[in-house]
Design a protein around this motif. Structure first.
Motif, PDB file in Angstrom:
ATOM      1  N   LYS A   1      95.948 -51.405   7.947  1.00 38.04           N
ATOM      2  CA  LYS A   1      96.696 -52.438   8.668  1.00 38.04           C
ATOM      3  C   LYS A   1      97.985 -51.913   9.277  1.00 38.04           C
ATOM      4  O   LYS A   1      98.497 -52.493  10.224  1.00 38.04           O
ATOM      5  N   ASN A   2      98.538 -50.824   8.749  1.00 39.78           N
ATOM      6  CA  ASN A   2      99.791 -50.277   9.279  1.00 39.78           C
ATOM      7  C   ASN A   2      99.588 -49.482  10.570  1.00 39.78           C
ATOM      8  O   ASN A   2     100.533 -48.933  11.127  1.00 39.78           O
ATOM      9  N   GLY A   3      98.345 -49.402  11.066  1.00 42.33           N
ATOM     10  CA  GLY A   3      98.056 -48.684  12.305  1.00 42.33           C
ATOM     11  C   GLY A   3      97.631 -47.243  12.100  1.00 42.33           C
ATOM     12  O   GLY A   3      97.182 -46.586  13.028  1.00 42.33           O
ATOM     13  N   TYR A   4      97.813 -46.743  10.895  1.00 40.12           N
ATOM     14  CA  TYR A   4      97.377 -45.389  10.573  1.00 40.12           C
ATOM     15  C   TYR A   4      95.946 -45.405  10.076  1.00 40.12           C
ATOM     16  O   TYR A   4      95.393 -46.450   9.741  1.00 40.12           O
ATOM     17  N   GLY A   5      95.393 -44.236   9.989  1.00 42.97           N
ATOM     18  CA  GLY A   5      94.071 -44.083   9.434  1.00 42.97           C
ATOM     19  C   GLY A   5      93.876 -42.657   8.981  1.00 42.97           C
ATOM     20  O   GLY A   5      94.811 -41.853   8.954  1.00 42.97           O
ATOM     21  N   ALA A   6      92.642 -42.358   8.635  1.00 42.24           N
ATOM     22  CA  ALA A   6      92.306 -41.013   8.191  1.00 42.24           C
ATOM     23  C   ALA A   6      90.946 -40.627   8.741  1.00 42.24           C
ATOM     24  O   ALA A   6      90.047 -41.461   8.836  1.00 42.24           O
ATOM     25  N   SER A   7      90.824 -39.385   9.100  1.00 41.98           N
ATOM     26  CA  SER A   7      89.544 -38.801   9.449  1.00 41.98           C
ATOM     27  C   SER A   7      89.178 -37.872   8.302  1.00 41.98           C
ATOM     28  O   SER A   7      89.931 -36.944   7.977  1.00 41.98           O
ATOM     29  N   ILE A   8      88.041 -38.137   7.673  1.00 42.11           N
ATOM     30  CA  ILE A   8      87.595 -37.369   6.510  1.00 42.11           C
ATOM     31  C   ILE A   8      86.316 -36.643   6.907  1.00 42.11           C
ATOM     32  O   ILE A   8      85.360 -37.280   7.358  1.00 42.11           O
ATOM     33  N   VAL A   9      86.301 -35.328   6.737  1.00 42.47           N
ATOM     34  CA  VAL A   9      85.129 -34.541   7.108  1.00 42.47           C
ATOM     35  C   VAL A   9      84.732 -33.580   5.996  1.00 42.47           C
ATOM     36  O   VAL A   9      85.562 -33.183   5.166  1.00 42.47           O
ATOM     37  N   SER A  10      83.473 -33.226   6.004  1.00 43.93           N
ATOM     38  CA  SER A  10      82.961 -32.153   5.160  1.00 43.93           C
ATOM     39  C   SER A  10      81.768 -31.543   5.877  1.00 43.93           C
ATOM     40  O   SER A  10      80.771 -32.212   6.113  1.00 43.93           O
ATOM     41  N   HIS A  11      81.917 -30.298   6.270  1.00 46.87           N
ATOM     42  CA  HIS A  11      80.837 -29.546   6.909  1.00 46.87           C
ATOM     43  C   HIS A  11      81.142 -28.070   6.749  1.00 46.87           C
ATOM     44  O   HIS A  11      82.202 -27.699   6.223  1.00 46.87           O
ATOM     45  N   LYS A  12      80.264 -27.224   7.199  1.00 47.35           N
ATOM     46  CA  LYS A  12      80.411 -25.797   6.916  1.00 47.35           C
ATOM     47  C   LYS A  12      81.672 -25.170   7.513  1.00 47.35           C
ATOM     48  O   LYS A  12      82.118 -24.131   7.057  1.00 47.35           O
ATOM     49  N   ASN A  13      82.273 -25.785   8.511  1.00 41.93           N
ATOM     50  CA  ASN A  13      83.481 -25.230   9.120  1.00 41.93           C
ATOM     51  C   ASN A  13      84.763 -25.945   8.711  1.00 41.93           C
ATOM     52  O   ASN A  13      85.838 -25.584   9.174  1.00 41.93           O
TER      53      ASN A  13
END
Length: 88
Positions: free
Chosen positions: A24-36
């Motif tokens: 709600k504060n306008g922020y977020g997160a991008s969460i990744v998991s892959h070989k690189n």
């Protein structure tokens, strides 16, 4: 509030993963998991703080992406992002 399903595992084996979480504060997160990604080869996660669909590098949470995270590490950073004051 965010929802992270942890299950009984501390890492994800052989998985290419990408999830975006927004708060709600306008922020977020991008969460990744892959070989690189940082830790992806070990089934761990990398997270970046986002705002307006772009990675931001000037928050008290981090000034870069954070890698080599297990589920607990991701959950801790998500909590920190959610608690940031709205961006001007």
């Amino acid at each position: 509030m965010y929802n992270v399903s942890v299950g009984k595992y501390n890492k994800v084996e052989n998985l290419q993963y990408h999830r975006v979480v927004e708060f709600k504060n306008g922020y977020g997160a991008s969460i990744v998991s892959h070989k690189n990604s940082y830790g992806g080869e070990s089934g761990l996660f990398e997270i970046a703080v986002i705002h307006g669909g772009e990675i931001v590098y000037d928050t008290p949470v981090t000034h870069d992406t954070v890698g080599y995270l297990d589920f607990a590490g991701v959950a801790g950073i998500l909590k920190d992002i959610e608690e940031l004051p709205p961006r001007n």
